[in-house]
Scaffold this motif. Structure first.
Motif, PDB file in Angstrom:
ATOM      1  N   ASP A  22    -173.527  31.273 101.656  1.00  0.00           N
ATOM      2  CA  ASP A  22    -173.377  29.690 101.428  1.00  0.00           C
ATOM      3  C   ASP A  22    -173.124  29.061 102.409  1.00  0.00           C
ATOM      4  O   ASP A  22    -173.817  27.830 102.552  1.00  0.00           O
ATOM      5  N   GLU A  23    -172.278  29.458 103.404  1.00  0.00           N
ATOM      6  CA  GLU A  23    -172.078  28.499 104.586  1.00  0.00           C
ATOM      7  C   GLU A  23    -173.234  28.295 105.667  1.00  0.00           C
ATOM      8  O   GLU A  23    -173.719  27.243 105.794  1.00  0.00           O
ATOM      9  N   ASN A  82    -175.458  25.876 103.422  1.00  0.00           N
ATOM     10  CA  ASN A  82    -174.884  24.462 103.491  1.00  0.00           C
ATOM     11  C   ASN A  82    -175.227  23.822 104.942  1.00  0.00           C
ATOM     12  O   ASN A  82    -175.471  22.429 104.984  1.00  0.00           O
ATOM     13  N   ALA A  84    -169.948  22.772 107.239  1.00  0.00           N
ATOM     14  CA  ALA A  84    -170.341  23.982 106.419  1.00  0.00           C
ATOM     15  C   ALA A  84    -168.967  24.614 106.311  1.00  0.00           C
ATOM     16  O   ALA A  84    -168.378  24.970 105.274  1.00  0.00           O
ATOM     17  N   LYS A 120    -170.789  20.434 101.622  1.00  0.00           N
ATOM     18  CA  LYS A 120    -172.028  21.056 101.127  1.00  0.00           C
ATOM     19  C   LYS A 120    -173.207  20.163 101.574  1.00  0.00           C
ATOM     20  O   LYS A 120    -173.204  18.921 101.646  1.00  0.00           O
ATOM     21  N   GLU A 179    -179.545  22.303  98.746  1.00  0.00           N
ATOM     22  CA  GLU A 179    -180.009  23.660  98.734  1.00  0.00           C
ATOM     23  C   GLU A 179    -181.531  23.786  99.118  1.00  0.00           C
ATOM     24  O   GLU A 179    -181.961  24.771  99.465  1.00  0.00           O
TER      25      GLU A 179
END
Length: 273
Positions: free
Chosen positions: A173-174, A177, A218, A223, A226
């Protein structure tokens, strides 16, 4: 699913022991070549002015400026060191994508590694440099037609995110982002070539600095979008000049590392010379 998730997994899953020997050997060569280019360019036009400016701005003393001594924040050291390596046009080149990977990725990796002190090994450093170069060249290969933008100035930032994220041990996720945040900072317009502007030599460094900053944002919880690459206003759509080749982003990912297709320059000068 946007291909940025595949690239994020590539960053997480690639380890030094996965890298082919020829890629490791080339990464070592590029480190030496970049430091040699830095020695040659350490007093070139604009370098001392940039060093004076950035040291005057202050900040944490985290990472060393090549050949000049003072320490800056990791972000600012990556910027200055990249400019030093790139300023004589002696730094290495990926012929297919027309990207100078090492002038961005090696200063980023060195600056972040020094900032993290004893947490980074030589193997970690090489892995981060290879990933940064691989991703920046792959993205440049996907928008190969046309020259409205200098690809080192629009693709190097994604490599710098991968490079920094690997050294920081970021999760999926990091990384996604950070890549999305990077999309908001792309630059590298080719008008600098038309006008012969000195700022051209800053472009890989600006992207390196922005890549580190994107990861820090991030990690702080900011955020980004994506659909970084294939969204309606993503990288492929916004920066294409003619046809795009999205399949090149992930073709043979983890098998072929684009740093193996980078060449060093025996002389100062543009690629056409």
């Amino acid at each position: 699913m946007d291909k940025i998730f595949t690239l994020a997994d590539h960053v997480i899953n690639t380890e030094f022991d996965n890298l082919p020997k020829d890629v490791i050997d080339k990464a070592k060569l590029f480190i030496l070549d970049s430091l040699g280019a830095a020695i040659a360019a350490s007093d070139s036009t604009g370098i001392q002015e940039l060093v004076n400016l950035m040291t005057g701005l202050g900040g944490k003393k985290e990472s060393t400026i090549f050949l000049h001594g003072p320490k800056l924040t990791a972000m600012d050291a990556a910027l200055v060191n990249s400019v030093i390596v790139h300023s004589l046009d002696l730094d290495d080149l990926h012929e297919d994508s027309i990207v100078h990977p090492s002038s961005c990725q090696i200063p980023v990796a060195f600056a972040v590694a020094e900032q993290l002190k004893n947490k980074v090994s030589g193997k970690d450093l090489i892995t981060a440099i290879v990933l940064g170069g691989d991703i920046s060249c792959r993205l440049a290969n996907s928008v190969i037609s046309g020259m409205g933008f200098i690809r080192s100035g629009i693709c190097g930032i994604f490599g710098a995110v991968a490079n920094t994220a690997k050294l920081h041990g970021c999760n999926r996720d990091e990384i996604v982002n950070a890549m999305g945040i990077a999309l908001s900072q792309l630059a590298g317009n080719a008008q600098v070539l038309k006008d012969g502007a000195l700022v051209k030599r800053l472009q890989p460094g600006l992207m390196g600095r922005a890549g580190i900053f994107s990861v820090l944002l991030a990690e702080s919880g900011i955020k980004g979008p994506e659909n970084v690459l294939e969204g309606q206003f993503g990288f492929l759509e916004l920066y294409k000049r003619g046809e795009v080749y999205p399949e090149r982003i992930v073709k043979d990912l983890g098998v072929v590392y684009e740093m193996s297709n980078v060449s060093v320059k025996p002389y100062v000068g543009g690629r056409y010379i």
